[in-house]
Design an enzyme around this catalytic site. Structure first.
Site: not given
Ligand SMILES: Nc1ncnc2c1ncn2[C@@H]1O[C@H](COP(=O)(O)OP(=O)(O)OP(=O)(O)O)[C@@H](O)[C@H]1O
Length: 317
Positions: A9-10, A12, A130
């Protein structure tokens, strides 16, 4: 019965987020989840996030935590944190798709949900640190066609009282994303509940205009603006919407409004009143079907069922 990671999905800063499915062929049920994964040896931050989410279980506007485990992937111990899956992506995606064309009722309805989420986070003794559109997840629409929003990504959250440099005289550097950070986080390294309210203001302003509140050349310029200037309040919105933003952007964190106070403002109250009296839509009624758990009509092989879920775009009839 195991979770199967289906797609990414992505990504981080700590690792990857997968879309995962678990099939219970005995009970003929399937569940979906988002799984945040990282190598076990660098999973401290994810484990901390799991602990914070555990304390926020049951909060309707915070992403729900299903549990955590360790698996071996390519011979590497991997830490997995299971979350409810947000089918609508992030608020950042929603804002981009609407290009600044969200109605004030919709924005007020979303601001209400974010405030309720923030209120729960603060009540449990945390500051999120954040809040920004990319860290707000979007779920199904209700019967009036409006989404449920939930706060996510607690990787930078602090206990209220930690990092209160005002008191200790030991400034910390800014924690969250600079664009959404309040002035006091740069001048004093001050992280208290008021931090989240400023970030909420930036997020709500972004829903109104489709743009970030600051226009800047580089990081130094952005830091200077945050410390010395006021964010631009959009001019083409109602007086009650502007009033809401003014109270989020009060420079002194001790005078900035709290989530409880902001929830009482006409911008929120009117939006809730109007959205509750809006006619129910057919589309909304379909969305009420719970997509996270479904019954399989007949026993099918796991592989076929996963294909079935994708073919049907995960909509369970
Ligand atoms: N519960 C979820 N359901 C669907 N998509 C998700 C979920 N959690 C995270 N994502 C998607 O996964 C991706 C990475 O998410 P995550 O919040 O972990 O990292 P980030 O915010 O992009 O990076 P960082 O944590 O480094 O700031 C994002 O595009 C987010 O929309």
């Amino acid at each position: 019965m195991e979770w199967k990671k289906i797609s990414v999905l992505g990504t981080g800063s700590y690792g990857k987020v997968y879309y995962a499915v678990k099939i219970d062929s005995f009970l003929l049920r399937a569940s979906v989840a988002a799984v945040k994964c990282t190598d076990l040896w660098r999973s401290i931050s994810l484990q901390r996030e799991a602990h914070i989410l555990e304390t926020l279980r049951g909060s309707p506007n915070v992403v729900q935590f299903f549990g955590a485990d360790v698996s071996i992937e390519n011979n590497i111990p991997t830490y997995n944190l299971f979350l409810e899956y947000a089918c609508g992506g992030s608020l950042h995606d929603l804002i981009s798709s609407k290009r600044g064309k969200m109605s004030e009722v919709e924005i007020g309805f979303y601001a209400y949900q974010l405030l309720k989420g923030i209120q729960d986070v603060h009540k449990k003794g945390w500051v999120h640190c954040d809040i920004k559109p990319a860290n707000v997840l979007v779920f199904d629409t209700n019967e009036r066609g409006m989404h449920t929003l939930k706060l996510a990504d607690f990787g930078l959250s602090l206990r209220i009282g930690d990092g209160m440099a005002y008191m200790t005289g030991t400034p910390l550097s800014n924690r969250g994303t600079l664009l959404y950070a309040p002035p006091e986080s740069l001048t004093y390294g001050f992280h208290a509940k008021a931090y989240d309210i400023w970030s909420l203001g930036c997020t709500v302003a972004e829903m109104m205009t489709g743009n970030r509140v600051w226009i800047y050349r580089d990081t130094k310029d952005l830091q200077w603006q945050i410390m010395n200037e006021d964010p631009v309040i959009p001019s083409n919105v109602s007086e009650i919407a502007r009033d809401f933003l003014y109270r989020c952007f009060i420079n002194d964190p001790r005078r900035r409004w709290t989530s409880e106070q902001l929830l009482q403002l006409p911008f929120i109250q009117q939006a809730m009143c109007i959205s509750n009296s809006m006619p129910k839509t057919h589309e909304g009624m379909i969305a009420k079907v719970n997509p996270f758990c479904c019954k399989i009509p007949t026993a099918v092989r796991e592989k076929d069922f996963i294909n079935l879920l994708f073919e049907n775009n995960l909509r369970i009839q």
